[in-house]
Design an enzyme around this catalytic site. Structure first.
Site, mmCIF file in Angstrom:
data_model
loop_
_atom_site.group_PDB
_atom_site.id
_atom_site.type_symbol
_atom_site.label_atom_id
_atom_site.label_comp_id
_atom_site.label_asym_id
_atom_site.label_seq_id
_atom_site.Cartn_x
_atom_site.Cartn_y
_atom_site.Cartn_z
ATOM 1 C CG ASP A 33 -1.924 -0.994 1.158
ATOM 2 O OD1 ASP A 33 -1.982 -1.805 0.210
ATOM 3 O OD2 ASP A 33 -2.919 -1.167 2.190
ATOM 4 C CE1 TYR B 40 -2.774 2.665 -7.016
ATOM 5 C CE2 TYR B 40 -3.070 4.169 -5.243
ATOM 6 C CZ TYR B 40 -3.464 3.700 -6.386
ATOM 7 O OH TYR B 40 -4.402 4.076 -7.154
ATOM 8 C CG ASP B 41 -0.942 4.884 -0.080
ATOM 9 O OD1 ASP B 41 -1.842 4.730 -0.798
ATOM 10 O OD2 ASP B 41 -0.796 4.550 1.268
ATOM 11 C CB SER C 5 -36.048 -8.440 -17.053
ATOM 12 O OG SER C 5 -37.395 -8.811 -17.105
ATOM 13 C CG LEU C 6 -32.335 -12.755 -16.944
ATOM 14 C CD1 LEU C 6 -31.396 -13.101 -15.849
ATOM 15 C CD2 LEU C 6 -32.151 -13.603 -18.133
ATOM 16 C CD GLU D 299 -23.231 -15.556 -17.220
ATOM 17 O OE1 GLU D 299 -23.768 -14.461 -16.529
ATOM 18 O OE2 GLU D 299 -23.197 -15.475 -18.330
ATOM 19 C CE LYS E 265 -32.059 -12.879 -11.927
ATOM 20 N NZ LYS E 265 -31.988 -11.760 -11.113
ATOM 21 C CG ASP F 225 -30.256 -9.395 -4.802
ATOM 22 O OD1 ASP F 225 -30.714 -8.717 -5.774
ATOM 23 O OD2 ASP F 225 -30.727 -9.684 -3.653
ATOM 24 N NE ARG G 91 -33.599 -4.232 -16.681
ATOM 25 C CZ ARG G 91 -34.896 -4.309 -16.636
ATOM 26 N NH1 ARG G 91 -35.410 -3.456 -15.870
ATOM 27 N NH2 ARG G 91 -35.446 -4.837 -17.785
ATOM 28 C CD GLU H 190 -27.214 -7.053 -11.128
ATOM 29 O OE1 GLU H 190 -27.358 -6.992 -12.340
ATOM 30 O OE2 GLU H 190 -28.121 -7.034 -10.340
ATOM 31 C CE1 TYR I 118 -25.185 -8.557 -14.993
ATOM 32 C CE2 TYR I 118 -25.681 -9.008 -17.358
ATOM 33 C CZ TYR I 118 -26.042 -8.193 -16.227
ATOM 34 O OH TYR I 118 -26.929 -7.490 -16.009
ATOM 35 C CE LYS J 173 -26.583 -14.413 -19.017
ATOM 36 N NZ LYS J 173 -25.693 -13.220 -18.699
ATOM 37 C CE LYS K 93 -36.099 -14.474 -8.365
ATOM 38 N NZ LYS K 93 -35.262 -13.109 -8.046
ATOM 39 C CB CYS L 287 -28.205 -9.644 36.262
ATOM 40 S SG CYS L 287 -28.221 -11.164 35.673
ATOM 41 C CB CYS M 25 -28.332 -13.215 39.627
ATOM 42 S SG CYS M 25 -26.962 -11.532 39.432
ATOM 43 C CB CYS N 8 -24.458 -10.046 35.241
ATOM 44 S SG CYS N 8 -24.613 -10.858 36.962
ATOM 45 C CB CYS O 3 -24.969 -14.637 37.933
ATOM 46 S SG CYS O 3 -26.186 -14.159 36.228
HETATM 47 S S1 IVH Z 1 -28.529 -11.376 -18.175
HETATM 48 C C1 IVH Z 1 -31.480 -10.461 -21.485
HETATM 49 N N1 IVH Z 1 -26.706 -12.361 -16.221
HETATM 50 O O1 IVH Z 1 -30.809 -9.921 -13.369
HETATM 51 C C2 IVH Z 1 -30.583 -10.989 -20.340
HETATM 52 N N2 IVH Z 1 -28.438 -10.820 -15.482
HETATM 53 O O2 IVH Z 1 -33.798 -10.189 -14.365
HETATM 54 C C3 IVH Z 1 -29.949 -9.895 -19.260
HETATM 55 N N3 IVH Z 1 -28.456 -10.119 -13.246
HETATM 56 O O3 IVH Z 1 -31.568 -6.833 -14.154
HETATM 57 C C4 IVH Z 1 -29.647 -10.160 -18.000
HETATM 58 N N4 IVH Z 1 -26.612 -11.538 -12.672
HETATM 59 O O4 IVH Z 1 -29.116 -6.794 -13.491
HETATM 60 C C5 IVH Z 1 -27.915 -11.507 -16.517
HETATM 61 N N5 IVH Z 1 -25.265 -13.046 -14.752
HETATM 62 C C6 IVH Z 1 -26.331 -12.340 -15.054
HETATM 63 C C7 IVH Z 1 -26.801 -11.474 -14.044
HETATM 64 C C8 IVH Z 1 -27.994 -10.856 -14.351
HETATM 65 C C9 IVH Z 1 -27.558 -10.543 -12.312
HETATM 66 C C10 IVH Z 1 -29.726 -9.039 -13.140
HETATM 67 C C11 IVH Z 1 -29.719 -8.148 -14.275
HETATM 68 C C12 IVH Z 1 -31.095 -7.907 -14.564
HETATM 69 C C13 IVH Z 1 -31.694 -9.167 -13.795
HETATM 70 C C14 IVH Z 1 -32.644 -10.035 -14.767
#
Ligand code: IVH
Length: 644
Positions: A33, A36-37, A81-82, A110, A112, A114, A133, A167, A215, A276, A300, A391, A394, A407, A413
């Site tokens: 570090d 770098y600094d 979306s998916l 992959e 997903k 959050d 998005r 993400e 991704y 996918k 999910k 307490c 006790c 306590c 106790c």
């Molecule tokens: S692909 C057309 N890959 O999940 C496909 N989405 O409901 C586009 N997400 O809002 C999505 N990890 O932000 C894809 N490995 C991943 C993902 C991913 C998270 C999120 C994405 C999207 C939501 C889809």
């Protein structure tokens, strides 16, 4: 600006960006570090001197001036979306449909993640914009905010236009740290990421330490990517942070991989896995519905979080006398189990999280068996949870120490006494089987056993006649106590229950001192010399032996212990640190071999370190070892040494 200044500035920017890439994207630092600094400070000074700041200067990562409002950003193409499925049966149906339509398709699998979708644009290699998005068609321009994210490259080696998608997340470790100190705790890492990214002040975004995991290559010109796995490879090669990718056309393998995911082992939240179709030409054949692509599906997971009503808070007294609040909840389903209890840390935590009787609270599964309360929904609940003054077990007047309430009545106790006995008999201590908390409570109530050594004097006659004790059970208990009259020194030290001395430190102390008597005599100064022991712990150990001399004497009159024998070998006396990746074996295998050869493996370079084994891509530990002048060897030399 002189030519020399310009050259030096370019050199510094390139170096610092490379170091950041190693640190933030690869998690594999290449310099210490302070190195770098020093370079960073030099760059700041040069920028001030010349009034010039390069487009990809890392000093831009601290965040610019706050903006008044977010500009709207219309995406080039709509962001879909998916589609989701929630059972393996549904996933198999999806697979069958795909294969019926296009034949034997290859899939990618992959995480997903959050968080929030972010689209980032590069023009001729330079970061040029970022947007959320939004509704899929129009998002918010978060260029100034994303600019501050350390793992997002400012420059990539690509001449053309590229739009990449990922993400935006807050790592769990970062979230935990933030929430531990924040006045307003955040409900979960996703909310935390959203609040930090959609903050009008980019300096705030910078301070929240976000990450983006990429991704997808959304658009690129010239275009060379023809599949998802290509895309991920391209992203990796262009300095983006990506995550694990599995490629297979076998749906059984996909399911097995999903089943094998261990969410607890990750430093980020995922809410599922995405499957996918890999090949883009097959994707074109499959096309889209009005909402989703037909070529992808999200499996999910069950939610790790839910809300429920808090009924009351009970204060529990632990082995050290510390009171911890336990929340009693309206039972609720979470991750396949019914939950009716949750933890809170201390009184300040209750106030900070705005928890009141009757509050609706967010609970989240943690690594522990019992979930934690993250926050209460604003304005729910009535009255307040009182800070206890006596307490609950006790009645003794309580005292405060730091953030916690204690306590003081350690000898009288009940829950403290029973918890101390339970600690003594537990697995990593004396390991006496068959003594539940309930049984130990009975021993205390009916036989007056309040010191662990008294267990060794128990007679069968005392047990028979106690509630639920029959002849056989009494025999079993007596015999399990008898089999534990001789234990290892490490287990014995752990069993003493010295504050702040756990299993690992107990083992270290056993190895260093070799006897209870020597440990009991060690002064604080000497103790501080042991790895991992600071002045506070040294003092805890000292004062434990001062206060508990009688206990220790009585115990040693009944229990003998085995002194650890140090293995002798080619590494005897060596304190070894492993860093980087070894080609011929895993790190744990290497540790095993070092220990078998008489060496001690350390987790970080300290003054005591005598040898560093550096594998490929060794990082900061190596620099530290160099700076400290510790002997450094490579893998081949390490193997030779072991075979010597
Ligand atoms: S692909 C057309 N890959 O999940 C496909 N989405 O409901 C586009 N997400 O809002 C999505 N990890 O932000 C894809 N490995 C991943 C993902 C991913 C998270 C999120 C994405 C999207 C939501 C889809």
């Amino acid at each position: 600006m002189t030519e020399t200044q310009k050259n030096r500035m370019e050199e510094l920017v390139a170096l610092l960006n490379e170091y950041s890439y190693r640190y933030y994207v690869l998690d594999d630092p290449s310099v210490a570090d302070n190195v770098y600094d020093r370079l960073y400070d030099e760059l700041v000074a040069l920028e001030k001197e010349t009034g010039v700041r390069l487009d990809d200067s890392p000093t831009r990562k601290v965040g610019g001036e706050p903006v008044k409002a977010f500009a709207q950003h219309t995406h080039f193409g709509r962001l879909y979306s998916l589609d989701k499925c929630q059972s393996f049966e549904e996933l198999r149906e999806w697979d069958a449909k795909i294969k019926k339509a296009v034949g034997n398709a290859e899939y990618t699998l992959e995480y997903k993640l959050d968080g929030l979708t972010v689209v980032v644009t590069y023009e001729n290699g330079l970061f040029s914009g970022a947007a959320t998005r939004g509704n899929g068609v129009v998002g918010e321009d978060v260029t100034a905010q994303v600019m501050t994210i350390r793992s997002v490259p400012s420059r990539i080696p690509f001449d053309g236009t590229a739009e990449v998608k990922g993400e935006c997340i807050m790592r769990r470790s970062v979230f935990k740290k933030y929430n531990a100190e924040a006045a307003e705790p955040l409900k979960n890492p996703r909310n935390a990421a959203a609040g930090a990214l959609r903050n009008l002040d980019p300096k705030v975004t910078a301070s929240r330490k976000l990450d983006i995991v990429f991704y997808d290559v959304n658009y690129m010109s010239p275009d060379t990517v023809t599949s998802q796995s290509d895309g991920i490879e391209w992203l990796k090669n262009h300095k983006f942070r990506t995550e694990k990718l599995i490629i297979t056309s076998d749906i059984d393998r996909i399911i097995a991989e999903i089943e094998a995911v261990n969410r607890d082992a990750l430093d980020f939240d995922i809410d599922g896995m995405v499957v996918k179709v890999n090949d883009f030409s097959l994707r074109d054949k499959l096309g889209y519905t009005d909402k989703f692509p037909r070529w992808a599906v999200a499996y999910k997971f069950e939610a790790e979080e839910t809300t429920t009503v808090l009924k009351e808070v009970r204060w529990q007294v632990g082995r050290t006398g510390k009171l911890t609040p336990l929340a009693v909840l309206e039972p609720v389903q979470l991750c396949g189990a019914t939950v009716s209890r949750a933890t809170l840390n201390n009184y300040a935590d209750i106030v900070r999280k705005k928890v009141r009787p009757g509050s609706t609270v967010f609970i989240r599964r943690s690594n522990d068996v019992i979930p934690e309360i993250l926050a209460a929904v604003d304005g729910t609940g009535e009255g307040e949870i009182k800070r206890p003054t006596v307490c609950p077990a006790c009645g003794a007047a309580l005292y405060e120490n730091g953030a916690h309430i204690f306590c003081p009545n350690s000898d009288g106790c009940r829950p403290q006494i029973v918890a101390r006995l339970a600690h003594f008999v537990s697995k990593d201590c004396a390991d006496i089987e068959g003594l539940s908390d309930k049984t130990l409570g009975l021993f205390y109530d009916r036989l007056g056993i309040d010191k662990a050594w008294q267990l060794y004097d128990l007679k069968k006659e005392q047990l028979v006649g106690l509630d639920s004790f029959k002849d056989k059970k009494a025999d079993n208990v007596i015999s399990s106590i008898n089999t534990r009259r001789h234990i290892s020194l490490a287990a014995l030290i752990n069993a003493l229950g010295i504050p702040n001395v756990g299993k690992k430190l107990a083992a270290d102390l056993a190895a260093v001192y070799g006897s209870v008597e020597k440990l009991a005599e060690a002064d604080a100064d000497e103790l501080s010399g042991v790895d991992d022991i600071g002045p506070v712990v040294a003092n805890d150990i000292r004062s434990y032996f001062e206060k508990n001399a009688d206990f220790v004497r009585e115990l040693l009159a009944r229990v003998t212990y085995a002194v650890p024998v140090r293995k002798e070998g080619v590494m005897s006396g060596q304190k070894v640190v492993l860093t980087g990746t070894l080609q011929s074996m895993t790190r744990s295998k290497a540790s095993e071999l070092i220990e078998a050869a008489g060496g001690v493996v350390q987790s970080s370079v300290t003054g005591a370190t005598t040898l560093v084994v550096a594998g490929e891509n060794a990082g900061s530990k190596l620099s530290k070892a160099r700076a400290a002048g510790v002997r450094i060897i490579g893998e081949s030399e390490f193997l030779e040494l072991l075979n010597a």
